[in-house]
Scaffold this motif. Structure first.
Motif, short mmCIF file in Angstrom:
data_model
loop_
_atom_site.label_atom_id
_atom_site.label_comp_id
_atom_site.label_asym_id
_atom_site.label_seq_id
_atom_site.Cartn_x
_atom_site.Cartn_y
_atom_site.Cartn_z
N ASP A 45 80.52 79.14 42.48
CA ASP A 45 80.06 77.71 42.24
C ASP A 45 80.76 76.79 43.39
O ASP A 45 80.31 75.66 43.16
CB ASP A 45 80.47 77.37 40.80
N ALA A 46 81.46 77.49 44.25
CA ALA A 46 82.02 76.67 45.39
C ALA A 46 81.17 76.63 46.62
O ALA A 46 81.61 76.05 47.79
CB ALA A 46 83.49 77.12 45.62
N LEU A 47 80.26 77.41 46.52
CA LEU A 47 78.99 77.56 47.56
C LEU A 47 78.43 76.35 47.98
O LEU A 47 77.91 76.20 49.27
CB LEU A 47 78.33 78.83 47.53
N GLY A 48 78.04 75.53 47.07
CA GLY A 48 77.34 74.32 47.07
C GLY A 48 75.75 74.83 47.12
O GLY A 48 75.49 75.81 46.55
N ASN A 49 75.06 73.73 47.15
CA ASN A 49 73.44 73.87 46.94
C ASN A 49 72.85 74.90 48.01
O ASN A 49 72.19 75.86 47.39
CB ASN A 49 72.78 72.50 47.12
N ASP A 50 73.12 74.79 49.12
CA ASP A 50 72.52 75.68 50.11
C ASP A 50 73.17 76.08 51.14
O ASP A 50 73.50 75.55 52.24
CB ASP A 50 71.27 74.88 51.04
N ASP A 61 80.73 87.24 47.66
CA ASP A 61 81.76 88.32 47.96
C ASP A 61 82.14 88.57 49.45
O ASP A 61 83.14 88.93 49.93
CB ASP A 61 81.07 89.80 47.51
N ALA A 62 80.93 88.37 50.31
CA ALA A 62 81.36 88.62 51.73
C ALA A 62 81.95 87.41 52.28
O ALA A 62 82.93 87.51 53.26
CB ALA A 62 79.60 88.50 52.28
N LEU A 63 81.97 86.03 51.60
CA LEU A 63 82.55 85.02 52.45
C LEU A 63 83.83 84.92 51.79
O LEU A 63 84.78 83.81 52.03
CB LEU A 63 81.53 83.78 52.07
N GLY A 64 84.08 85.52 50.38
CA GLY A 64 85.25 85.27 49.65
C GLY A 64 85.70 83.91 49.09
O GLY A 64 86.54 83.14 49.14
N THR A 95 77.61 75.22 57.35
CA THR A 95 78.59 74.50 56.45
C THR A 95 79.70 75.48 56.08
O THR A 95 80.67 74.64 55.34
CB THR A 95 77.67 74.07 55.16
N ILE A 96 79.71 76.54 56.18
CA ILE A 96 80.87 77.37 55.57
C ILE A 96 81.33 78.02 56.68
O ILE A 96 80.94 78.89 57.42
CB ILE A 96 80.08 78.67 54.80
#
Lengths: 76, 285
Positions: free
Chosen positions: A18-23, A11-14, A28-29
């Protein structure tokens, strides 16, 4: 990873969960800037009824670090 | 590899393109250079921290060090200025904030935090330093005391000040700061006022950064309005509320700052902190 935590990050990153990745992390973002970070930390504090210290605020720069901190606060 | 390293005075030329890209005021390059080459005795070689992507500078958070005698104690200050990071690296900006807020044993001040960064400062123990200005309105000056004389002549001012005040005055002599000294013709009271001509959104105004005697200042409002207005070529005079220590002024209004200034200190209260030795006087803000 804690589903509520992932949802807050999403929510915070928009970004879809499932697109956020493993960690996902600030390294990385690109959208995870200082303002987004504060929103994330405050949302987590509210959701899990915890209060992070200023040092933790600075150090909790990844999903895994946030998850570890929640466990440390017995809030996961 | 993105990392943070200390900034030194020698890095100004390298960091200038970054500062120039972000500056949103018409501050000349030579004034920005003062953030790196201070006109007062050096108390630390640190000028802040640089964020680098390998060797490329991608961010900067400036620090202006100073030492002051306050109520008989030597106090160390670090004024935080110019937190800038290239947009594509904003996710690393927090590293700079962490570096500056980890400076130990100093009173930290930030006079120009952006509103969206205020929660960070507050979460890290900062308190509000100032939220309001007192604005002297541009009215004719009728009540100029015959017992108070004033001068903006630097030589005369230096000659009349005691040693500690003279030192403070001299440290700001070659900054955008100007000085006004009020003194009694019959009596020993005096008030040193240090101020800049500052550009606001619509008007230029004289902004007071230091006054040595709030009571004497308040008794001579009309004279100050006249002298500061002439010296700063401005109709308005603005004073941070805390500097007046609760004294009322004639013909003034109160205005909220767009964002409060903040500080963190283990030894000082807001009322003991002025605006000197900071970005405000070096950049004429």
């Amino acid at each position: 990873m804690n589903e509520r935590l992932i949802q807050i990050l999403s929510d915070a990153l928009g970004i879809a969960p499932d697109a956020l990745g493993n960690d996902p992390s600030m390294d990385t973002i690109a959208a995870w800037d200082s303002v987004a970070h504060l929103n994330i930390v405050m949302s987590i504090e509210q959701e899990f009824s915890v209060q992070f210290s200023p040092d933790e605020l600075m150090e909790l720069r990844s999903a895994s670090a946030l998850a570890d901190a929640l466990r440390k606060h017995n809030a996961a | 590899m993105i990392h943070v390293e200390p900034a030194t005075a020698a890095m100004f030329n390298e960091l200038w393109p970054l500062l120039e890209k972000f500056q949103n005021t018409s501050v000349p390059r030579a004034w920005w250079e003062r953030l790196f080459i201070h006109p007062w005795p050096e108390t630390s070689p640190l000028r802040g921290y640089v964020l680098r992507d390998d060797s490329r500078a991608i961010g900067f958070f400036g620090v202006i060090h100073s030492q002051r005698m306050i109520d008989g104690r030597l106090e160390k200050f670090a004024n935080l200025t110019s937190w800038i990071v290239l947009p594509e690296f904003r996710n690393h900006a927090l590293r700079l904030f962490q570096a500056v807020t980890n400076i130990p044993d100093h009173t930290l001040t930030c006079f120009t935090p952006r509103r969206e960064t205020l929660p960070f400062y507050k979460r890290c123990g900062f308190q509000e330093l100032e939220t309001r200005f007192r604005i002297l309105l541009p009215l004719p000056s009728f009540d100029v005391s015959a017992n108070t004389r004033s001068t903006t002549n630097p030589q005369r001012i230096a000659a009349q000040l005691d040693a500690p005040l003279r030192e403070t005055f001299k440290h700001h002599r070659f900054t955008p700061c100007k000085a006004l000294l009020l003194s009694q013709r019959k009596g020993a009271r005096q008030c040193l006022v240090l101020f800049t001509r500052t550009r606001g959104r619509r008007y230029a105004f004289a902004r007071v950064h230091y006054l040595s005697d709030p009571a004497f200042f308040a008794e001579n409002t009309d004279l100050i309005r006249l002298r500061l207005g002439l010296a700063a070529r401005s109709l308005l005079v603005m004073i941070d509320e805390r500097m007046l220590a609760g004294r009322s002024l004639k013909h003034c209004k109160i205005a909220e700052m767009s964002a409060p200034s903040v500080f963190r200190s283990s030894s000082l209260s807001a009322g003991q902190i002025d605006n000197l030795y900071s970005e405000l006087v070096l950049l004429g803000l």
